[in-house]
Scaffold this motif. Structure first.
Motif, PDB file in Angstrom:
ATOM      1  N   ILE A 156       1.252  -1.305   0.039  1.00 36.23           N
ATOM      2  CA  ILE A 156       0.264   0.197  -0.022  1.00 36.23           C
ATOM      3  C   ILE A 156       0.716   1.115   0.008  1.00 36.23           C
ATOM      4  O   ILE A 156       0.680   2.124  -0.450  1.00 36.23           O
ATOM      5  N   GLY A 157       2.125   0.959   0.024  1.00 37.39           N
ATOM      6  CA  GLY A 157       2.673   2.091  -0.052  1.00 37.39           C
ATOM      7  C   GLY A 157       4.690   1.778  -0.404  1.00 37.39           C
ATOM      8  O   GLY A 157       4.414   0.122  -0.903  1.00 37.39           O
ATOM      9  N   ASP A 158       5.581   2.715  -0.506  1.00 33.89           N
ATOM     10  CA  ASP A 158       6.732   2.401  -0.341  1.00 33.89           C
ATOM     11  C   ASP A 158       7.523   1.283   0.695  1.00 33.89           C
ATOM     12  O   ASP A 158       8.302   0.461   0.412  1.00 33.89           O
ATOM     13  N   ALA A 159       7.173   1.541   1.713  1.00 34.85           N
ATOM     14  CA  ALA A 159       8.031   0.658   2.926  1.00 34.85           C
ATOM     15  C   ALA A 159       5.698  -0.032   3.483  1.00 34.85           C
ATOM     16  O   ALA A 159       6.170  -0.693   4.403  1.00 34.85           O
ATOM     17  N   SER A 160       4.877  -0.070   3.343  1.00 30.72           N
ATOM     18  CA  SER A 160       3.960  -0.501   4.003  1.00 30.72           C
ATOM     19  C   SER A 160       3.172  -1.133   3.228  1.00 30.72           C
ATOM     20  O   SER A 160       3.060  -1.508   1.509  1.00 30.72           O
ATOM     21  N   HIS A 161       2.416  -2.706   3.625  1.00 29.84           N
ATOM     22  CA  HIS A 161       2.344  -4.302   3.015  1.00 29.84           C
ATOM     23  C   HIS A 161       0.944  -3.592   4.689  1.00 29.84           C
ATOM     24  O   HIS A 161       1.183  -3.495   5.342  1.00 29.84           O
ATOM     25  N   GLN A 162       0.437  -4.681   4.089  1.00 29.86           N
ATOM     26  CA  GLN A 162      -0.721  -4.515   4.592  1.00 29.86           C
ATOM     27  C   GLN A 162      -1.350  -6.505   4.528  1.00 29.86           C
ATOM     28  O   GLN A 162      -1.459  -7.216   3.425  1.00 29.86           O
ATOM     29  N   MET A 163      -2.272  -6.637   5.368  1.00 34.54           N
ATOM     30  CA  MET A 163      -2.376  -8.229   4.937  1.00 34.54           C
ATOM     31  C   MET A 163      -4.100  -7.999   4.599  1.00 34.54           C
ATOM     32  O   MET A 163      -4.887  -7.136   5.517  1.00 34.54           O
ATOM     33  N   VAL A 164      -4.281  -9.238   3.996  1.00 34.03           N
ATOM     34  CA  VAL A 164      -5.733  -8.989   3.398  1.00 34.03           C
ATOM     35  C   VAL A 164      -6.254 -10.120   3.383  1.00 34.03           C
ATOM     36  O   VAL A 164      -5.885 -11.466   3.144  1.00 34.03           O
ATOM     37  N   PHE A 165      -7.458 -10.596   4.375  1.00 38.02           N
ATOM     38  CA  PHE A 165      -7.669 -11.576   4.645  1.00 38.02           C
ATOM     39  C   PHE A 165      -8.773 -12.477   3.880  1.00 38.02           C
ATOM     40  O   PHE A 165      -9.828 -10.482   3.579  1.00 38.02           O
ATOM     41  N   GLY A 166      -9.134 -12.949   2.907  1.00 37.05           N
ATOM     42  CA  GLY A 166      -9.726 -13.060   2.116  1.00 37.05           C
ATOM     43  C   GLY A 166     -11.563 -13.748   2.087  1.00 37.05           C
ATOM     44  O   GLY A 166     -11.090 -15.250   2.491  1.00 37.05           O
ATOM     45  N   GLU A 167     -12.161 -14.279   1.262  1.00 39.52           N
ATOM     46  CA  GLU A 167     -13.345 -14.931   1.206  1.00 39.52           C
ATOM     47  C   GLU A 167     -13.741 -14.985   0.574  1.00 39.52           C
ATOM     48  O   GLU A 167     -13.885 -13.865  -0.708  1.00 39.52           O
ATOM     49  N   SER A 168     -13.555 -16.463  -0.305  1.00 39.10           N
ATOM     50  CA  SER A 168     -15.163 -16.883  -2.345  1.00 39.10           C
ATOM     51  C   SER A 168     -15.727 -17.401  -1.544  1.00 39.10           C
ATOM     52  O   SER A 168     -15.839 -18.130  -0.719  1.00 39.10           O
TER      53      SER A 168
END
Length: 90
Positions: A39-51
């Protein structure tokens, strides 16, 4: 979900719950997968997904969002479990 996250958002899969199943009823609740989204140069986000699998795309999307909303609204312990499960297997 996987195609959108991996192909379009370039968020690689970290964990698929199905790969962890060793018994029929194990891990039946909660998110289906975990992806890492930059989400940025030094930022990440864990995405919990549902299908959800439906014959109609719109119905599947609505059902998945309703399930995630219910999980977030009603049960903080389920979210803690999801984070713990991801941490244990990464």
């Amino acid at each position: 979900m996987y195609c959108l996250l991996e192909s379009y958002l370039h968020a690689p899969k970290l964990l698929t719950k199905l790969e962890l199943k060793t018994a029929l009823n194990e891990y039946v609740n909660g998110a289906d997968g975990v992806h890492l989204l930059k989400i940025g140069d030094a930022s990440h986000q864990m995405v919990f997904g549902e299908s959800k699998l439906y014959g109609d795309l719109k119905s599947g999307i609505i059902s998945a969002f309703k399930y995630i909303k219910t999980m977030l609204d009603n049960d903080l312990d389920k979210m803690r479990y999801e984070v713990h499960l991801a941490n244990m297997n990464l």
